[in-house]
Design a protein around this motif. Structure first.
Motif, short mmCIF file in Angstrom:
data_model
loop_
_atom_site.label_atom_id
_atom_site.label_comp_id
_atom_site.label_asym_id
_atom_site.label_seq_id
_atom_site.Cartn_x
_atom_site.Cartn_y
_atom_site.Cartn_z
N SER A 81 -9.66 4.40 11.63
CA SER A 81 -9.34 2.84 12.16
C SER A 81 -8.10 2.68 11.28
N CYS A 82 -7.33 1.50 11.88
CA CYS A 82 -6.26 1.03 11.19
C CYS A 82 -6.15 -0.46 11.33
N VAL A 83 -5.67 -1.29 10.42
CA VAL A 83 -5.76 -2.82 10.31
C VAL A 83 -4.06 -2.99 9.94
N ALA A 84 -3.45 -3.77 11.00
CA ALA A 84 -2.11 -4.22 10.83
C ALA A 84 -2.14 -5.30 9.80
N THR A 85 -1.10 -5.65 9.01
CA THR A 85 -1.08 -6.72 8.29
C THR A 85 0.44 -7.41 8.22
N ALA A 86 0.54 -8.69 7.91
CA ALA A 86 1.68 -9.38 7.74
C ALA A 86 2.88 -8.72 6.90
N SER A 87 2.60 -7.83 5.87
CA SER A 87 3.33 -7.15 5.00
C SER A 87 2.82 -6.05 4.40
N GLY A 88 3.38 -5.34 3.80
CA GLY A 88 3.06 -4.18 2.79
C GLY A 88 2.16 -4.78 1.60
N MET A 89 2.40 -5.96 1.29
CA MET A 89 1.69 -6.51 0.24
C MET A 89 0.37 -6.70 0.51
N ALA A 90 0.32 -7.64 1.71
CA ALA A 90 -0.84 -8.21 2.31
C ALA A 90 -1.80 -7.03 2.68
N ALA A 91 -1.36 -5.72 3.02
CA ALA A 91 -2.03 -4.72 3.36
C ALA A 91 -2.99 -4.46 1.78
N ILE A 92 -2.31 -4.38 0.55
CA ILE A 92 -2.53 -3.76 -0.65
C ILE A 92 -3.76 -5.06 -0.91
N LEU A 93 -3.37 -6.16 -0.88
CA LEU A 93 -4.30 -7.46 -1.06
C LEU A 93 -5.75 -7.47 -0.15
N ALA A 94 -5.44 -6.80 1.06
CA ALA A 94 -6.64 -6.96 2.16
C ALA A 94 -7.65 -5.66 1.67
N VAL A 95 -7.14 -4.59 1.27
CA VAL A 95 -7.76 -3.50 0.72
C VAL A 95 -8.53 -4.16 -0.83
#
Ligand SMILES: *Cc1c(COP(=O)(O)O)cnc(C)c1O
Length: 395
Positions: A81-95
């Protein structure tokens, strides 16, 4: 996954996975700039909202262009699975939002992206999540940092700007032994040069802003992992909190992925040539690059990475004045903190990306005044050398 790609190599996946042609029979991937989607009946809408039938609902969490990007990157990283996010920081926050709770603890390399440090130290602590920072390369230090409530090990390899490597396989064994998740920010290598999931990592983070786009156009990010952690937990955060990627940006990143294999080979080639050339220059003290035999972890780089990547750092004799002289003597290189672009960029870490560290912290991290970081682009290598030699000759 909508398409069978198991037999395909990485470059093919990067070009072919994820696009289901519409009734228009288009060849290129379409952009779906729509906030919502329609239903044939009230009953169909209800079934879709209830998750009983698949279907697009609303672009915060279901958009076909974004989904194409997600499926393609998942296939390249070898994740379910992959989830795309608004930015790299948003990816880390979402995790962090999806997989941690108050009372949990993170052990993180000290040598991570500066903004990630701020996220962990300043913001997550407000919600009862604490972090211990350890040395990137000291596996015993990692183990000592682990507490009963540790849930996550976080690392970025090679590190920025000194290109220290962390042994992903060893960290993954540690994570398994202590029942925590290993999260790897794979921004510098991309799946072309390093596939952390195959080495035992649980989650891969991307700042798509860097090499995945590769041409400095859009800000975006992604998380890749298994169907439970990413497909349910991290996806749930995106659906609920909304740091989502726009369809337009997803389309730009899709086009970036199609040339990623070629570009990463070319970045690595240019960077290798530059690093070797820099090693021979009189004004240079030390060159940091995983593709050099003088790199202390050269053997690990060969084992863990398919190539050295595009980031070369070096220290000049004469400290900050000398470093600034080299930078200010360039005419072509871009003085900017960004990286992963076709255009070569040059940065003085001590006064920019790492400027918020105290002098003691800088010393501990090895960020000296004479340190310069070059994110080697795809211009002709001779032009990059000529631009640097002008300043080096003054020292
Ligand atoms: C740039 C960067 C990030 C943050 O990504 P953004 O897209 O700028 O939010 C995270 N990790 C690394 C290694 C980066 O270089």
């Amino acid at each position: 996954m909508s398409q069978k790609y198991d037999d395909w190599g990485l470059a093919t996946r990067a070009i072919r996975v994820g696009h289901e042609r519409t009734h228009e029979r288009e060849h290129g991937e379409p952009i779906f700039p729509t906030s919502s989607f329609t239903f044939n009946s009230a009953a169909e809408a209800a079934a879709c909202f209830a998750g009983e039938v698949p279907g697009n609902i609303y672009s915060r969490f279901t958009n076909p262009t974004v989904r194409t990007f997600e499926q393609r990157l998942a296939a390249m990283e070898g994740g379910e699975s992959c989830v795309a996010t608004a930015s790299g920081m948003a990816a880390i926050l979402a995790v962090c939002l999806g997989l941690l709770k108050s009372g949990d603890h993170i052990v993180s390399s000290r040598s991570i992206f500066g903004t990630t440090t701020v996220l962990f130290e300043k913001y997550l602590t407000r919600f009862g999540i604490s972090t211990t920072f350890v040395s990137q390369t000291d596996i015993e230090g990692w183990e000592k940092g682990i507490r009963p409530n540790t849930r996550m090990l976080f690392v970025e390899t090679p590190s920025n700007p000194l290109t220290d490597l962390a042994d992903i396989e060893m960290l993954s064994n540690l994570a398994k032994a202590y029942d925590c998740l290993l999260v790897v920010d794979n921004c510098f290598c991309t799946p072309v040069l390093q596939q952390p999931l195959a080495l035992g990592a649980d989650l891969v983070i991307h700042s798509a802003t860097k090499y995945l786009d590769g041409q400095g156009r859009c800000v975006g990010g992604a998380v890749v992992g298994d169907a439970k952690l990413v497909g349910e937990e991290v996806y749930g955060v995106l659906r609920t909190a909304g740091p989502s990627m726009s369809p337009f940006n997803a389309w730009v990143f899709l086009k970036g992925l199609e040339t990623l294999d070629l570009r990463m080979q070319a970045h690595s080639r240019n960077a290798t040539e530059l690093a070797k050339w820099l090693e021979d220059q009189q004004a240079i003290d030390q060159v940091y690059f995983p593709g050099l035999e003088s790199h202390p972890q050269y053997k690990l780089a060969i084992k863990q990475q398919k190539g050295p990547g595009g980031i070369v750092s070096f220290t000049v004799k004469g400290g900050q004045d000398a470093a600034w002289k080299v930078m200010d003597s360039t005419k072509m290189l871009s003085i900017t903190a960004n990286l992963g672009d076709t255009k070569t960029t040059i940065t003085h870490p001590a006064t920019t990306t790492h400027g918020r560290l105290s002098p003691e912290q800088q010393c501990e991290a090895g960020i000296s005044g004479g340190l310069v970081r070059v994110a080697v682009g795809l211009e002709d290598i001779e032009d990059i050398k000529s631009d640097l030699v002008r300043g080096l000759a003054l020292l």
